[in-house]
Design a protein around this motif. Structure first.
Motif, PDB file in Angstrom:
ATOM      1  N   PHE A   1      -2.291  -0.537  -2.276  1.00 22.49           N
ATOM      2  CA  PHE A   1      -2.385  -0.856  -0.344  1.00 22.49           C
ATOM      3  C   PHE A   1      -0.767  -0.208   0.206  1.00 22.49           C
ATOM      4  CE2 PHE A   1      -0.839  -3.933   1.666  1.00 22.49           C
ATOM      5  CZ  PHE A   1      -0.852  -4.000   2.885  1.00 22.49           C
TER       6      PHE A   1
ATOM      7  N   PHE B   1     -15.813   0.577   3.912  1.00 18.42           N
ATOM      8  CA  PHE B   1     -14.978   0.780   3.239  1.00 18.42           C
ATOM      9  C   PHE B   1     -15.112   2.593   2.494  1.00 18.42           C
ATOM     10  CE2 PHE B   1     -11.916   1.621  -0.596  1.00 18.42           C
ATOM     11  CZ  PHE B   1     -11.095   2.605   0.240  1.00 18.42           C
TER      12      PHE B   1
ATOM     13  N   TRP C   1      -2.732  -3.601 -10.169  1.00 20.48           N
ATOM     14  CA  TRP C   1      -3.645  -2.443 -10.414  1.00 20.48           C
ATOM     15  C   TRP C   1      -3.946  -2.854  -9.126  1.00 20.48           C
ATOM     16  CZ3 TRP C   1      -8.737  -4.762  -9.629  1.00 20.48           C
ATOM     17  CH2 TRP C   1      -9.673  -3.405  -9.529  1.00 20.48           C
ATOM     18  N   LYS C   2      -4.460  -3.529  -8.542  1.00 16.57           N
ATOM     19  CA  LYS C   2      -4.931  -3.982  -7.339  1.00 16.57           C
ATOM     20  C   LYS C   2      -3.699  -3.698  -6.312  1.00 16.57           C
ATOM     21  CE  LYS C   2      -6.346  -7.973  -4.673  1.00 16.57           C
ATOM     22  NZ  LYS C   2      -7.168  -7.070  -3.455  1.00 16.57           N
TER      23      LYS C   2
ATOM     24  N   GLN D   1     -13.664   5.441   4.737  1.00 10.64           N
ATOM     25  CA  GLN D   1     -12.171   5.091   4.677  1.00 10.64           C
ATOM     26  C   GLN D   1     -11.709   5.599   5.302  1.00 10.64           C
ATOM     27  OE1 GLN D   1     -10.826   7.683   2.000  1.00 10.64           O
ATOM     28  NE2 GLN D   1     -13.384   8.563   1.570  1.00 10.64           N
TER      29      GLN D   1
ATOM     30  N   MET E   1       1.288   7.949  -6.635  1.00 17.52           N
ATOM     31  CA  MET E   1      -0.076   8.242  -6.316  1.00 17.52           C
ATOM     32  C   MET E   1       0.065   8.796  -4.868  1.00 17.52           C
ATOM     33  SD  MET E   1      -1.474   4.515  -6.634  1.00 17.52           S
ATOM     34  CE  MET E   1      -2.131   3.944  -8.444  1.00 17.52           C
TER      35      MET E   1
ATOM     36  N   TRP F   1      -8.511   3.804 -13.055  1.00 13.79           N
ATOM     37  CA  TRP F   1      -8.742   3.015 -11.651  1.00 13.79           C
ATOM     38  C   TRP F   1      -9.475   2.465 -11.148  1.00 13.79           C
ATOM     39  CZ3 TRP F   1      -4.128   1.903 -12.543  1.00 13.79           C
ATOM     40  CH2 TRP F   1      -2.605   1.340 -12.005  1.00 13.79           C
ATOM     41  N   LEU F   2     -11.218   3.229 -11.666  1.00 12.33           N
ATOM     42  CA  LEU F   2     -12.341   2.736 -10.782  1.00 12.33           C
ATOM     43  C   LEU F   2     -12.908   2.261 -12.290  1.00 12.33           C
ATOM     44  CD1 LEU F   2     -12.979   5.568  -8.944  1.00 12.33           C
ATOM     45  CD2 LEU F   2     -12.619   3.576  -8.279  1.00 12.33           C
TER      46      LEU F   2
ATOM     47  N   TRP G   1      -6.123  12.745 -11.572  1.00 11.53           N
ATOM     48  CA  TRP G   1      -7.747  12.384 -11.776  1.00 11.53           C
ATOM     49  C   TRP G   1      -8.043  11.241 -13.013  1.00 11.53           C
ATOM     50  CZ3 TRP G   1     -12.453  13.163 -10.191  1.00 11.53           C
ATOM     51  CH2 TRP G   1     -12.246  14.568  -9.093  1.00 11.53           C
TER      52      TRP G   1
ATOM     53  N   ALA H   1      -0.819  -1.339  -6.082  1.00 15.06           N
ATOM     54  CA  ALA H   1      -0.406  -0.306  -6.114  1.00 15.06           C
ATOM     55  C   ALA H   1      -1.172   0.384  -5.149  1.00 15.06           C
ATOM     56  CB  ALA H   1      -0.426   0.347  -7.560  1.00 15.06           C
TER      57      ALA H   1
ATOM     58  N   ILE I   1      -0.135   3.927   0.063  1.00 16.73           N
ATOM     59  CA  ILE I   1      -0.920   4.247   1.679  1.00 16.73           C
ATOM     60  C   ILE I   1       0.117   4.292   2.652  1.00 16.73           C
ATOM     61  CG2 ILE I   1      -2.081   3.318   4.054  1.00 16.73           C
ATOM     62  CD1 ILE I   1      -4.099   4.642   2.685  1.00 16.73           C
TER      63      ILE I   1
ATOM     64  N   PHE J   1     -11.052  11.826  -2.623  1.00 18.28           N
ATOM     65  CA  PHE J   1     -11.454  10.929  -3.686  1.00 18.28           C
ATOM     66  C   PHE J   1     -10.519  10.306  -4.427  1.00 18.28           C
ATOM     67  CE2 PHE J   1     -12.096  10.022  -8.238  1.00 18.28           C
ATOM     68  CZ  PHE J   1     -13.083   9.391  -8.203  1.00 18.28           C
ATOM     69  N   LEU J   2      -9.721  11.118  -4.479  1.00 17.11           N
ATOM     70  CA  LEU J   2      -7.744   9.873  -5.875  1.00 17.11           C
ATOM     71  C   LEU J   2      -7.969   9.330  -4.492  1.00 17.11           C
ATOM     72  CD1 LEU J   2      -6.505  13.770  -7.000  1.00 17.11           C
ATOM     73  CD2 LEU J   2      -7.432  12.378  -7.923  1.00 17.11           C
ATOM     74  N   ARG J   3      -7.708   9.585  -3.198  1.00 17.22           N
ATOM     75  CA  ARG J   3      -7.086   7.888  -2.176  1.00 17.22           C
ATOM     76  C   ARG J   3      -8.037   6.997  -2.266  1.00 17.22           C
ATOM     77  NH1 ARG J   3      -6.106  11.282   3.587  1.00 17.22           N
ATOM     78  NH2 ARG J   3      -4.283  12.591   2.772  1.00 17.22           N
ATOM     79  N   LEU J   4      -9.237   7.823  -2.498  1.00 11.76           N
ATOM     80  CA  LEU J   4     -10.138   6.808  -2.613  1.00 11.76           C
ATOM     81  C   LEU J   4      -9.961   5.354  -3.863  1.00 11.76           C
ATOM     82  CD1 LEU J   4     -13.122   5.499  -1.242  1.00 11.76           C
ATOM     83  CD2 LEU J   4     -14.046   7.044  -2.359  1.00 11.76           C
ATOM     84  N   ALA J   5     -10.438   6.563  -4.747  1.00 13.98           N
ATOM     85  CA  ALA J   5     -10.144   5.370  -6.242  1.00 13.98           C
ATOM     86  C   ALA J   5      -8.428   4.855  -5.802  1.00 13.98           C
ATOM     87  CB  ALA J   5      -9.959   6.836  -6.921  1.00 13.98           C
ATOM     88  N   PHE J   6      -7.868   5.220  -5.961  1.00 19.72           N
ATOM     89  CA  PHE J   6      -6.537   4.099  -5.352  1.00 19.72           C
ATOM     90  C   PHE J   6      -6.632   3.125  -4.769  1.00 19.72           C
ATOM     91  CE2 PHE J   6      -4.226   9.139  -7.125  1.00 19.72           C
ATOM     92  CZ  PHE J   6      -4.171   8.173  -8.887  1.00 19.72           C
ATOM     93  N   PHE J   7      -7.311   3.817  -3.828  1.00 20.97           N
ATOM     94  CA  PHE J   7      -7.196   2.056  -2.225  1.00 20.97           C
ATOM     95  C   PHE J   7      -7.710   1.177  -2.568  1.00 20.97           C
ATOM     96  CE2 PHE J   7      -7.297   0.866   1.758  1.00 20.97           C
ATOM     97  CZ  PHE J   7      -6.031   0.514   2.276  1.00 20.97           C
ATOM     98  N   THR J   8      -9.118   1.704  -3.080  1.00 24.95           N
ATOM     99  CA  THR J   8     -10.153   0.865  -3.796  1.00 24.95           C
ATOM    100  C   THR J   8      -9.879  -0.441  -3.822  1.00 24.95           C
ATOM    101  OG1 THR J   8     -11.753   2.687  -3.772  1.00 24.95           O
ATOM    102  CG2 THR J   8     -12.434   0.445  -4.729  1.00 24.95           C
TER     103      THR J   8
ATOM    104  N   LEU K   1      -5.406   9.586 -13.433  1.00 23.11           N
ATOM    105  CA  LEU K   1      -5.074   8.137 -13.549  1.00 23.11           C
ATOM    106  C   LEU K   1      -6.681   7.155 -12.868  1.00 23.11           C
ATOM    107  CD1 LEU K   1      -2.816   5.985 -13.412  1.00 23.11           C
ATOM    108  CD2 LEU K   1      -2.374   7.095 -10.987  1.00 23.11           C
ATOM    109  N   ALA K   2      -6.616   8.319 -11.579  1.00 27.70           N
ATOM    110  CA  ALA K   2      -8.077   7.523 -10.662  1.00 27.70           C
ATOM    111  C   ALA K   2      -9.204   6.838 -11.181  1.00 27.70           C
ATOM    112  CB  ALA K   2      -8.144   8.681  -9.559  1.00 27.70           C
TER     113      ALA K   2
ATOM    114  N   PHE L   1      -4.139   2.724   9.406  1.00 23.84           N
ATOM    115  CA  PHE L   1      -3.748   3.052   8.551  1.00 23.84           C
ATOM    116  C   PHE L   1      -2.119   3.893   8.840  1.00 23.84           C
ATOM    117  CE2 PHE L   1      -4.737  -1.163   5.926  1.00 23.84           C
ATOM    118  CZ  PHE L   1      -3.841  -1.077   6.128  1.00 23.84           C
ATOM    119  N   MET L   2      -2.080   4.846   8.340  1.00 24.53           N
ATOM    120  CA  MET L   2      -0.934   5.685   8.776  1.00 24.53           C
ATOM    121  C   MET L   2      -0.835   6.099  10.021  1.00 24.53           C
ATOM    122  SD  MET L   2      -1.318   8.421   5.481  1.00 24.53           S
ATOM    123  CE  MET L   2      -3.199   9.327   6.426  1.00 24.53           C
TER     124      MET L   2
ATOM    125  N   THR M   1      -7.727  -2.342  -3.656  1.00 25.32           N
ATOM    126  CA  THR M   1      -7.241  -3.742  -2.636  1.00 25.32           C
ATOM    127  C   THR M   1      -7.796  -3.492  -0.812  1.00 25.32           C
ATOM    128  OG1 THR M   1      -6.194  -1.619  -1.196  1.00 25.32           O
ATOM    129  CG2 THR M   1      -5.210  -2.599  -2.472  1.00 25.32           C
TER     130      THR M   1
ATOM    131  N   LEU N   1     -16.296  -3.239   0.830  1.00 21.77           N
ATOM    132  CA  LEU N   1     -16.261  -2.762  -0.051  1.00 21.77           C
ATOM    133  C   LEU N   1     -17.209  -0.946  -0.100  1.00 21.77           C
ATOM    134  CD1 LEU N   1     -15.160  -0.865  -2.598  1.00 21.77           C
ATOM    135  CD2 LEU N   1     -17.452  -1.847  -4.350  1.00 21.77           C
TER     136      LEU N   1
END
Ligand SMILES: Nc1ncnc2c1ncn2[C@@H]1O[C@H](COP(=O)(O)OP(=O)(O)OP(=O)(O)O)[C@@H](O)[C@H]1O
Ligand SMILES: Nc1ncnc2c1ncn2[C@@H]1O[C@H](COP(=O)(O)OP(=O)(O)OP(=O)(O)O)[C@@H](O)[C@H]1O
Ligand SMILES: O=P(O)(O)OC[C@H](O)CO
Ligand SMILES: [Mg+2]
Ligand SMILES: [Mg+2]
Lengths: 269, 305, 333, 400, 333
Positions: B183, A252, B178-179, A256, B103, A20-21, A14, B181, B186, B116-123, A16-17, A263-264, B125, A249
């Motif tokens: 990506f 996305f 940051w930008k 999402q 991640m 990141w935001l 969390w 990672a 995934i 939420f975490l996925r979203l935060a990390f991915f955004t 890190l997240a 993607f996966m 990119t 954004l």
């Protein structure tokens, strides 16, 4: 014991997240507050749309939006058609020169048009297309990545399905249209997302081939707008920045789940 | 006799079929082939051609042999830019891969707020590099940028992050990590999900700890993905220069310039397309080298299936 | 020494699925089969024994030791998974000694044990191969090798043969059984294939919807099914179940029915399936289908009228509502 | 007639809007000529665009470009001499300040017409001067004075961090320009007439750079490292520096936004006062048809006419390019209230043509890099300038 | 009207694999099974008939029309694939009418035929579902529906049941057979499961290495195997083949051997497999394993000495070298 391990990790994740935001959150903060608050954080700061209004009025963002939209639509449409046809040929036909040709396609995965700006500029100007939207898109119409992905997908389509369709009377194109294309849906979505975001965000090449407002996409518009020489207000620049990223954004955020999943599932690797 | 005739007829039929297949396939490929030739293959060849010719400022160009290359090897900026790019790659590739893996491992397991975490990390990119650069530019602004403010609030003094050759690269690298990672995350995530859960259970039964399992099973099984990502990240680090246009223009004193940006500068600002072609040949050679290493060497060693 | 006792164990997911207060015992050195239709809780039971699932309630002991809350590693068991769960990046030898390595067994001992085990499972010449280079049967053997090298007294197997073709399956089941007997392991073996269960087991537990329907030796399940469920589940073709009077259902196996000249129950032939050694005659008896097994080729045409007969001692009676076997069911008519 | 014109913006304020308005006005008065004005970024970007477009076969017909890009444009055979186009009469050509014409005359021909022209001036914060106990009406006049006063103007907060610098000289983008100013003041010219010889490592140039470096490294009155051209104005306006060297083109933007009293002064002297001129001229491209060329001259004439020049100067701060502009009523009224607007013009008498050589873009870059490397302490000024000289000669040798 | 004649057809891949000059005929309205071990050329034969492979030489006629060089679409056939080949993106109804749509059949007729076919295969209530939401048996039915809606007189099936579990398989084979008979289709059915072949076929073609080993009715293959290959391939457990004198091999089926008190061939019991209705006793006779089938539960312990006997009429004799059946093989000893 196990439980605790987990919660430590959860907290770290969390943290890190949120980190990141942070940049994004910050840009939103500064875009929606008066410029005095650009560097001061005060929960009572008044919200405003003024920065957006000013940005919108100071540069032809509407036109930029339109250009970018036209660009990504055109690129995506052409890429899909061209890549579908090529991937079909590679996946399902045994023809003279196939492997060599495929290797030649793969060259583009490594050496993308982004690298060949100088020569591509020559080609585009030779075609008399400078400063047009097709000029931005043209080098990307044949996407090796798209061809590669779709070929993988098409190869994964069970031969039985193809044969079933043939027994049922479908022609070559019928098989492509009724079997391969629908079955490639996830790949199409994943590729579409990659392509749209790539071309929405692309910068250097459009910067080089466009000069005028009529052809300039958002990114170039933003760069021109936010150039430090002009000393435009920081808050206004962030507002413009937010405007540039907002559609992508939002899309996305809305999609999402599909985005990440397709993607996966497309197994891009 | 009869059978000879028959087989002649048949092989004719087969030949005709082959013809048809060939024509059909080539027709399907035509648009792609034409475009690829025009915007990838021809430009590559043409770049090489131009690198052996002089610049024609308003006149005609002539064959100059290796002159441009000698000129390049004597160019300090070229070496600096090349060094920068390698440092940049070394700084961003392993870090973003490491972070991406971390991640992915996190968001792969059932963790509170996983999506939420996925979203935060991915955004990051999905954002345009240009926009990202704008935002981060302000982070690094000396004095009142976010970073300096933060440091000041801790009692440290501010710093001219992007104006100092010793920090500018790291600043850009942090931003790129940051930008990027998210990506790569995934891909790891997708790969992690293909690892059958029984493997973990089998290891559990055998008494392996989580860490042991990660090191000895997960990590090796992710090798193909790691390879794929590394190649991509490496290529990206030679391709991604948008941020320079916004943030540093390659400065100060070329400390943050990268090869492609230098090419852009030489070709379009200095209008020296011959030299730009020479530089581009170098870049192409590097990228081709990366690709060949992958295909010829690594692919063979790393695949299990 | 290492019998397994499962005592009133429950494990459900929000009250659904899983298993509900099951108790049974696997004697040391025997092979216990968990049999049942898909979703009945076989895997859950096995995973509870392995410690891969946690019990909601109840206890599990292995060799007298309460393992209910121990981790899988502490339970001293080995396990073979349906898909073998081989590590694709390790070769056969490394796969087999994985557990020894984890547990820090020295190199010398590892090699020695590997040699022995590789011989037992017949893989000595393939030790360098990666799993992807092996056939299904060979993979199965690697999984077996990994399970037995630990020398754990208890071995658990979850449908280990379901990915193999019929012929290999037949071979492997003989092999597993003889291995189990030779090494004296206590084995719990999950399958939904009744032939596998019948041919391998010392004891079969037939499960249904998370509980135990019947627990007994194979011939007990065949000859004295405790319920119509067991009766229908075991035997091919399954036992014929015919509505009978006073709320009961009469069961009789196809091989116990014969075509009689006189006094038989009148029936119409619907179809005949010729199997070589014998034929199955599908007959219509008052709207219910009854299958009859006859030795050799049967040339009765569809529509032929025949009479069916059987001996009383071959009759099973079940309660229509509960499905339970009626006491003294072999009497009557 | 349709004309496309690229133009750069290097200063703050709504300059694009000013230009667009002027262009519209022109169109109203001359309906037969349609000028499409394209904002193309800073000077370098605009030059890049124009050159690239020309090579791509779609050049603009006229452009505002660095006055100093003349040699490059001539080498590329991109432009025509203005005085050879019908309509460009002698009288008009002679109406500009000679200092601004210097960069545009080569081989006896006039190749460009001054438009957004500047000199460097010293902006200073009068309030800060007062606060530091200095006379707000007496800006520094010599290098030594500037260093001295700057020391007094530096302000530190409780934890010892600088909250206001004494002076800032921008070093990104136009660093060479600033160094040229210092060199001139130190009595050193940087290039020859033919534009194929530079004297970057002349002792006096080195001395000039040393002074600049010392302001940060020794005196501690300027931040270390590169000072951003684009954000310096904001720094000044926010009080982060008490003085700045900047183009007069920023004057109006500063005036509009300053929340304190500020003064404008000529640059301080060492051996002499001095500043290079700066800014952009109009060029007409060779590829334009004769009508287009004539229309372009008509447009340029219109744009540089006294009223427009005055208006432009008022709206931006650039020096109006003809003396006549300063005789207009509007201008007279304007400078009455705001005498700062005259400083840059008055400085013209000390001004020298801006550094202009062949391969201008490259040489500028080399110079800027050298300055930055000295300012960031990576190299001594001597090393840095020796390197710049060597590299420049490598390129300029082609033009001897 | 629509019998299939395959005449001297060859199709190989560079001389290997495939089939080699095979000829046979499937009578109109009958079900012909192609049986054989993996890789023997069954699928190739079927695909040649379908036109999914081109012949190297030979001709194929369907209903008297030479279709050798026609495309699959022109042959007027329908086909059911091993994994059903359902289009995962289409629902049941769309899957069934796929061919009609391709061929441009009008909406009204399509709907009508769909309704009829959905009834026949019992899917009327599932028409909206996607294949992924169906069970194996239901998928199988969709595939069947798609094959019969075309109303093609010829239907080809390639191992259509191999993905189903034993129980469903049993159900489905009955269903397919009755459908084939009801609609009077000519069906060619590929399987490697001899039970399927025996129970369904009017005629079985046993293939081996690209040629036809035996072509006959099921009971012919069982009772008069033309070679030791057929003998071994048909029957579970397979026929016991024992070395005999003068270069011959003696074959006798497990169900034809009995344990005799006296005069029997001496044998040692190795193991007993209990199957419910009967048990298989594996005996050692001079180093060769002989299986004996006995009704019911057999409690002989391993190691017991028994005597084996059989009747002469149950004996088959084969040539050791050619494997061919010896004429008059039921004589002798
Ligand atoms: N992790 C889980 N979460 C929720 N429900 C579960 C889980 N695991 C099993 N179940 C449920 O518990 C019941 C028993 O599952 P189990 O896997 O034990 O069946 P099984 O007998 O092994 O079946 P199969 O033969 O199909 O493997 C099923 O209804 C299943 O849906
Ligand atoms: N496309 C092909 N290319 C090369 N060889 C082939 C091809 N198709 C089939 N073969 C070869 O032809 C032989 C017969 O194959 P076929 O698929 O007909 O066997 P089959 O009897 O259907 O086997 P199975 O029961 O495994 O499906 C095999 O040896 C196979 O390897
Ligand atoms: O900012 P300007 O327009 O005064 O021009 C800048 C100088 O010409 C820099 O060389
Ligand atoms: Mg299970
Ligand atoms: Mg097959």
């Amino acid at each position: 014991m196990r439980q605790k391990d987990h919660s430590v990790e959860t907290i770290a994740a969390w943290a890190l997240a949120l980190l990141w935001l942070l940049p994004l959150a910050y840009s939103l903060w500064s875009a929606f507050h008066p410029s005095e608050y650009a560097t001061r954080f005060d929960l009572t700061a008044p919200l405003t749309l003024d920065n957006f209004v000013r940005a919108w009025n100071q540069a032809p963002f509407a036109r930029y939006y339109l250009n970018t939209l036209m660009l990504v639509t055109m690129v995506l449409a052409c890429q899909l058609v061209i890549a579908t046809l090529a991937a079909y040929a590679f996946a399902r036909f045994k023809f003279f020169g196939r492997d060599v040709l495929f290797a030649l396609v793969l060259v583009q995965l490594m050496i993308m048009p982004d690298v060949l700006i100088v020569e591509n500029y020559r080609v585009i100007s030779g075609l008399n297309l400078l400063d047009t939207i097709p000029a931005i898109g043209l080098p990307y119409f044949a996407s090796a990545f798209g061809i590669f992905l779709l070929r993988q997908t098409f190869k994964g389509v069970p031969n039985e399905l193809v044969e079933a369709a043939r027994v049922e009377g479908a022609s070559s194109f019928g098989v492509l249209w009724r079997v391969f294309v629908p079955l490639g849906k996830t790949t199409y979505i994943a590729f579409g997302l990659v392509s749209v975001s790539y071309h929405w965000n692309n910068f250097l090449w459009p910067l080089i081939v466009t000069n005028s407002v009529e052809s300039r996409p958002l990114t170039v518009g933003l760069a021109v707008f936010g150039a430090p020489e002009t000393g435009v207000d920081w808050s206004v620049i962030t507002a413009a920045t937010v405007m540039t990223m907002a559609p992508l954004l939002l899309a996305f955020l809305l999609f999402q789940k599909q985005f990440v999943q397709s993607f996966m599932r497309a197994g891009i690797r | 006799m009869v059978s000879a005739v028959m087989s002649a007829v048949e092989s004719k039929a087969i030949r005709r079929r082959n013809w048809q297949t060939n024509i059909n396939a080539w027709l399907l490929l035509l648009p792609a082939v034409v475009l690829l030739a025009a915007f990838t293959h021809y430009p590559i060849l043409s770049t090489i051609y131009h690198s052996f010719h002089s610049l024609s400022r308003g006149g005609t160009s002539e064959f100059v042999g290796l002159e441009n290359y000698t000129f390049m090897l004597e160019d300090d900026v070229f070496w600096q830019v090349l060094r920068n790019n390698i440092i940049f790659a070394l700084a961003t590739v392993p870090t973003s891969i490491g972070l991406a893996l971390l991640m992915a491992v996190w968001v792969d397991k059932k963790m509170a707020g996983r999506s939420f975490l996925r979203l935060a990390f991915f955004t990051p990119t999905v954002l345009p590099m240009i926009a990202v650069a704008n935002i981060w530019l302000f982070f690094y602004t000396p004095g009142y940028g976010l970073l300096d403010q933060f440091l000041k609030s801790l009692g440290f003094s501010g710093h001219n992050w992007l104006g100092d050759p010793s920090t500018v690269m790291s600043c850009l690298a942090v931003m790129v990590v940051w930008k990027e990672a998210g990506f790569f995350m995934i891909f790891y995530l997708a790969a992690l999900q293909t690892i059958p859960p029984e493997l973990k259970e089998a290891a559990q039964v055998e008494g392996a700890s989580r860490w042991y399992f990660f090191r000895r099973v997960t990590l090796p099984l992710l090798m193909p993905t790691t390879l794929f990502i590394s190649i991509n990240a490496l290529i990206n680090s030679f391709k991604l220069v948008d941020q320079l246009v916004i943030m540093t223009k390659g400065g100060p004193n070329n400390a943050s310039s990268l090869l492609l940006y230098y090419i852009y500068e030489v070709a379009f600002t200095f209008q020296d397309t011959a030299f730009a072609a020479t530089l581009t040949v170098t870049l192409i050679a590097i990228l081709a080298g990366v690709a060949l290493t992958k295909f010829v060497y690594l692919d063979r060693r790393i695949h299990y299936q | 020494m290492s019998e397994i006792v499962v005592n009133a164990v429950s494990r459900t997911w929000g009250g659904v699925g899983g298993v509900n207060r099951i108790s049974f015992k696997a004697d040391a050195g025997t092979l216990l089969v968990l049999l049942g239709p898909s979703g009945c809780g076989k895997s859950t039971t096995l995973r509870l024994i392995a410690g891969l699932e946690e019990v909601d309630s109840g206890t599990i002991t292995i060799g007298g030791r309460d393992v209910t809350h121990l981790s899988p590693a502490q339970r001293n068991i080995s396990m073979v998974f349906q898909s073998y769960a081989l590590f694709p990046h390790l070769n056969v030898a490394e796969n087999i000694i994985f557990g020894l390595k984890v547990r820090g067994v020295g190199r010398g001992e590892r090699d020695e044990r590997l040699k022995k085990v590789a011989d037992i499972v017949g893989l000595s010449h393939l030790l360098e191969r990666k799993p992807s280079q092996l056939s299904g049967g060979q993979r199965q053997r690697v999984a077996l090798g990994r399970a037995i090298i630990a020398e754990a007294p208890v071995c658990l197997m979850d449908e280990p043969l379901s990915n193999l073709d019929a012929k290999l399956r037949h071979e492997m089941r003989t092999e597993i059984r003889s291995l189990q007997q030779r090494l004296g392991m206590t084995m719990v073996y999950v399958t939904h294939d009744q032939t596998e269960a019948m041919t391998m087991a010392d004891r079969v537990i037939l499960m249904r919807d998370g509980h135990i329907e019947q627990n007994g030796a194979p011939h007990e399940l065949y000859n004295e099914p405790a319920s119509d469920f067991t009766a229908r589940f075991i035997g091919t073709p399954p036992m014929n179940l015919i509505s009978w009077h006073d709320g009961s259902v009469l069961g009789v196996r196809p091989e116990h029915i014969s075509l009689v000249e006189s006094n038989g129950i009148p029936a119409t032939v619907q179809a005949v399936e010729y199997l070589g050694a014998d034929s199955i005659i599908l007959c219509d008896v008052k709207g219910e289908t009854v299958s009859v097994r006859q030795t050799g080729y049967c040339s009765l045409p569809a529509g032929a009228q025949v009479g069916l007969g059987w001996q009383n001692r071959h009759i099973h009676l079940f309660d229509r509502d509960s499905g339970k076997r009626r006491v003294g069911s072999t009497l009557a008519q | 007639v349709d004309l496309t014109m690229y133009y750069p913006v290097a200063v703050g304020g709504p300059v694009t809007k000013v230009i667009d308005d002027m262009v519209q006005q022109f169109h109203k008065e001359n309906p037969d000529i349609k000028v499409e004005s394209v904002y193309a970024g800073n000077y370098t970007d605009t030059m890049t665009k124009a050159m690239t477009a020309m090579k791509g076969g779609q050049p603009p017909q006229l452009s505002v470009l660095f006055s100093t890009d003349l040699f490059t444009l001539m080498d590329e055979k991109a432009i025509v001499p203005i005085d050879e186009i019908p309509g460009a009469d002698k009288e008009w050509l002679n109406s500009f300040y000679p200092a601004f014409m210097e960069n545009g005359r080569v081989e006896g021909k006039t190749w460009s017409i001054p438009f957004q022209r500047s000199t460097i001036v010293l902006y200073y914060n009068k309030d800060a001067f007062k606060e530091a106990g200095l006379d707000p009406e007496k800006p520094p006049t010599t290098w030594a004075e500037m260093a001295e006063m700057s020391k007094k103007l530096v302000k530190k907060d409780a934890s010892g961090n600088v909250s206001r610098w004494g002076v800032e000289i921008p070093s990104t983008g136009y660093g060479y320009w600033m160094l040229q100013a210092l060199a001139i003041e130190n009595g050193q010219k940087l290039m020859n007439e033919a534009g194929n010889q530079v004297s970057f490592n002349a002792p006096k140039t080195v001395e000039a750079l040393q002074y600049w470096v010392d302001l940060a490294a020794k005196e501690g009155v300027m931040p270390k490292g590169a000072v951003e051209w684009g954000t310096l104005r904001t720094d000044f306006l926010e009080g982060k520096t008490a003085m700045m060297w900047h183009t007069t083109g920023n004057l109006t933007a500063v005036k509009e936004a300053a929340k304190f009293n500020f003064g404008v002064a000529m640059l301080p002297a060492k051996e002499r006062r001095g500043s290079p001129t700066g800014g952009g001229n109009f060029y007409v491209f060779k590829s334009a048809s004769p009508e287009q060329q004539q229309a372009a001259v008509k447009f340029i004439k219109w744009m540089t006419a006294p009223e427009r020049a005055a208006d432009w100067s008022i709206k931006t701060g650039y020096v109006a390019v003809t003396p006549a502009a300063y005789e207009t009523e509007v201008m007279k009224n304007y400078v009455k209230d705001f005498p700062q607007a005259l400083v840059a013009r008055d400085q013209l008498e000390h001004a020298v043509a801006e550094l202009s050589v062949h391969e201008n873009g490259r040489i500028y870059k080399i110079m800027n890099d050298a300055i930055q490397s000295a300012l960031t302490g990576a190299q001594t000024p001597q090393e840095a300038l020796d390197g710049a000289q060597k590299q420049s000669e490598r390129f300029l040798s082609r033009y001897k």
